[in-house]
Design a protein around this motif. Structure first.
Motif, short mmCIF file in Angstrom:
data_model
loop_
_atom_site.label_atom_id
_atom_site.label_comp_id
_atom_site.label_asym_id
_atom_site.label_seq_id
_atom_site.Cartn_x
_atom_site.Cartn_y
_atom_site.Cartn_z
N SER A 190 0.81 -1.22 0.00
CA SER A 190 0.00 0.00 0.00
C SER A 190 0.85 1.27 0.00
CB SER A 190 -0.93 0.01 1.22
OG SER A 190 -0.18 0.03 2.43
N GLN A 191 2.11 1.17 0.43
CA GLN A 191 2.98 2.34 0.53
C GLN A 191 3.98 2.44 -0.62
OE1 GLN A 191 2.23 4.44 2.71
NE2 GLN A 191 1.08 3.29 4.24
N ARG A 192 3.88 1.56 -1.62
CA ARG A 192 4.87 1.55 -2.70
C ARG A 192 4.93 2.88 -3.46
NH1 ARG A 192 6.83 -3.17 -2.17
NH2 ARG A 192 5.65 -5.13 -2.36
N VAL A 193 3.75 3.41 -3.81
CA VAL A 193 3.74 4.63 -4.62
C VAL A 193 4.31 5.81 -3.83
CG1 VAL A 193 2.28 6.25 -5.89
CG2 VAL A 193 1.84 3.80 -6.05
N LEU A 194 4.03 5.88 -2.53
CA LEU A 194 4.61 6.94 -1.71
C LEU A 194 6.13 6.82 -1.67
CD1 LEU A 194 4.30 9.31 0.27
CD2 LEU A 194 4.05 7.63 2.11
N TYR A 195 6.63 5.61 -1.46
CA TYR A 195 8.08 5.38 -1.46
C TYR A 195 8.69 5.77 -2.81
CZ TYR A 195 12.38 2.62 -1.91
OH TYR A 195 13.68 2.22 -2.15
N ILE A 196 8.05 5.33 -3.90
CA ILE A 196 8.55 5.65 -5.24
C ILE A 196 8.59 7.16 -5.46
CG2 ILE A 196 7.97 5.50 -7.69
CD1 ILE A 196 6.90 2.66 -7.07
N ASN A 197 7.53 7.84 -5.04
CA ASN A 197 7.48 9.29 -5.26
C ASN A 197 8.51 10.04 -4.43
OD1 ASN A 197 5.43 9.62 -7.23
ND2 ASN A 197 3.89 9.11 -5.70
N THR A 198 8.88 9.49 -3.27
CA THR A 198 9.92 10.12 -2.47
C THR A 198 11.25 10.13 -3.22
OG1 THR A 198 8.82 9.39 -0.44
CG2 THR A 198 11.13 10.07 -0.25
N ILE A 199 11.59 9.00 -3.82
CA ILE A 199 12.81 8.91 -4.62
C ILE A 199 12.64 9.63 -5.95
CG2 ILE A 199 14.38 7.29 -5.78
CD1 ILE A 199 13.71 5.29 -3.57
N GLN A 200 11.42 9.57 -6.46
CA GLN A 200 11.13 10.12 -7.79
C GLN A 200 11.32 11.64 -7.82
OE1 GLN A 200 9.20 7.77 -10.03
NE2 GLN A 200 9.39 9.11 -11.78
N ILE A 201 11.24 12.30 -6.69
CA ILE A 201 11.45 13.75 -6.68
C ILE A 201 12.78 14.09 -7.33
CG2 ILE A 201 11.87 15.76 -5.20
CD1 ILE A 201 9.87 14.55 -3.22
N PHE A 202 13.82 13.35 -6.99
CA PHE A 202 15.15 13.63 -7.53
C PHE A 202 15.30 13.06 -8.95
CE2 PHE A 202 15.33 13.33 -2.93
CZ PHE A 202 15.82 14.59 -2.62
N TYR A 203 14.73 11.88 -9.17
CA TYR A 203 14.77 11.30 -10.52
C TYR A 203 13.97 12.17 -11.50
CZ TYR A 203 14.15 7.89 -14.30
OH TYR A 203 14.12 7.26 -15.52
N ASN A 204 12.92 12.83 -11.00
CA ASN A 204 12.10 13.68 -11.84
C ASN A 204 12.86 14.89 -12.37
OD1 ASN A 204 9.86 12.07 -11.70
ND2 ASN A 204 8.85 13.24 -10.09
N CYS A 205 13.91 15.29 -11.68
CA CYS A 205 14.76 16.37 -12.22
C CYS A 205 15.33 15.93 -13.57
CB CYS A 205 15.90 16.68 -11.25
SG CYS A 205 15.37 17.39 -9.68
N PHE A 206 15.81 14.70 -13.63
CA PHE A 206 16.33 14.12 -14.87
C PHE A 206 15.22 14.02 -15.91
CE2 PHE A 206 16.60 9.89 -17.03
CZ PHE A 206 17.61 10.19 -17.94
N LEU A 207 14.05 13.50 -15.53
CA LEU A 207 12.94 13.38 -16.46
C LEU A 207 12.50 14.74 -16.99
CD1 LEU A 207 10.47 10.72 -14.97
CD2 LEU A 207 11.96 10.49 -16.95
N SER A 208 12.47 15.72 -16.10
CA SER A 208 12.04 17.05 -16.48
C SER A 208 12.95 17.64 -17.56
CB SER A 208 12.02 17.97 -15.26
OG SER A 208 11.64 19.27 -15.62
N ILE A 209 14.24 17.43 -17.40
CA ILE A 209 15.20 17.99 -18.35
C ILE A 209 15.09 17.32 -19.72
CG2 ILE A 209 17.67 18.24 -18.86
CD1 ILE A 209 18.03 18.57 -15.79
N ILE A 210 15.09 15.99 -19.74
CA ILE A 210 15.01 15.31 -21.05
C ILE A 210 13.61 15.42 -21.64
CG2 ILE A 210 16.87 13.71 -20.47
CD1 ILE A 210 14.75 11.53 -20.13
N GLY A 211 12.61 15.58 -20.78
CA GLY A 211 11.25 15.70 -21.29
C GLY A 211 10.97 17.04 -21.94
N SER A 212 11.76 18.04 -21.63
CA SER A 212 11.51 19.39 -22.16
C SER A 212 12.49 19.80 -23.26
CB SER A 212 11.58 20.42 -21.03
OG SER A 212 12.87 20.41 -20.42
N ARG A 213 13.49 18.97 -23.53
CA ARG A 213 14.44 19.34 -24.58
C ARG A 213 13.90 19.02 -25.96
NH1 ARG A 213 19.27 14.87 -23.57
NH2 ARG A 213 18.20 13.05 -24.49
N THR A 214 14.41 19.72 -26.95
CA THR A 214 13.96 19.55 -28.33
C THR A 214 14.55 18.26 -28.91
OG1 THR A 214 13.88 21.95 -28.60
CG2 THR A 214 13.90 20.61 -30.62
#
Length: 217
Positions: A190-214
């Motif tokens: 039941s807590q998997r998504v919360l755990y993932i999102n805690t780590i994902q905050i930092f991984y999302n920096c990477f996603l945000s950069i590649i997701g917004s580049r041309t």
């Protein structure tokens, strides 16, 4: 005046009784949790109650917060662009709310149901399925969502997926195998998504950069 036998004793006994109550009261006060700890425990209890009542909604909201923070950190502390892109943050946050939270709830629920247990074999199987199967599916959903809401059209979105999907997949391999080994071994389902999102905050920096580049030509 004659003394009443036992009168003084009654008085002393009464005093001793009061002291006993005081000592018990002081001991009870000492056992009470500090206010910040009690408050945190109350917040966690409220979160768990809400999660049990409306799991899809709560997981969507926690994903929204994780993706919001990831994009904010990427723009302010990594890219440091002259102008902040609020529309990009809105796209990123809405992806967390509408796609990541809901699909993660479904996928990890199915995965835990298909492969129960926390033994080495079960954990290794779950990590492998997550990284080989779910990882690229997630990447297609992510770049597809961003492309559509950026107005890139079908052709532009397909081009973006072809350009950056492998970067996202291999980038995931540097973070998530270890993170998910911990996840599947120790974290309640039941807590998997919360755990993932805690780590994902930092991984999302990477996603945000590649997701917004041309996309590259």
């Amino acid at each position: 005046v004659p003394r009443v036998p036992g009168g003084g004793g009654g008085s002393v006994g009464g005093g001793n009784g009061g002291d006993g109550v005081s000592r018990r009261s002081a001991a009870g006060d000492a056992e009470e949790e500090p206010a910040p700890v009690a408050e945190a425990a109350g917040i966690w209890a409220a979160y768990e109650a809400a999660l049990e009542k409306e799991p899809l909604k709560i997981k969507g909201l926690t994903s929204m917060i994780g993706f919001f923070l990831g994009d904010v950190m990427a723009q302010l502390f990594i890219e440091k662009a002259d102008a902040y892109d609020f529309k990009r943050t809105l796209r990123f946050s809405s992806f967390g709310l509408l796609v990541h939270g809901t699909t993660s709830h479904w996928f990890y629920g199915k995965l835990d149901g298909a492969i129960p247990g926390t033994g080495a074999g079960a954990v290794a199987s779950k990590v492998g399925i997550d990284q080989v199967l779910w990882n690229p599916i997630f990447g297609v959903m992510f770049f597809g969502y961003m492309g559509i809401f950026e107005g890139s059209g079908i052709a532009g979105t397909v081009k973006k997926i072809k350009s950056d999907l492998m970067t996202q997949v291999t980038g995931s391999w540097t973070v998530w195998p270890i993170a998910h080994a911990i996840n599947f071994k120790f974290i309640p389902s039941s807590q998997r998504v919360l755990y993932i999102n805690t780590i994902q905050i930092f991984y999302n920096c990477f996603l945000s950069i590649i997701g917004s580049r041309t996309p590259e030509e």
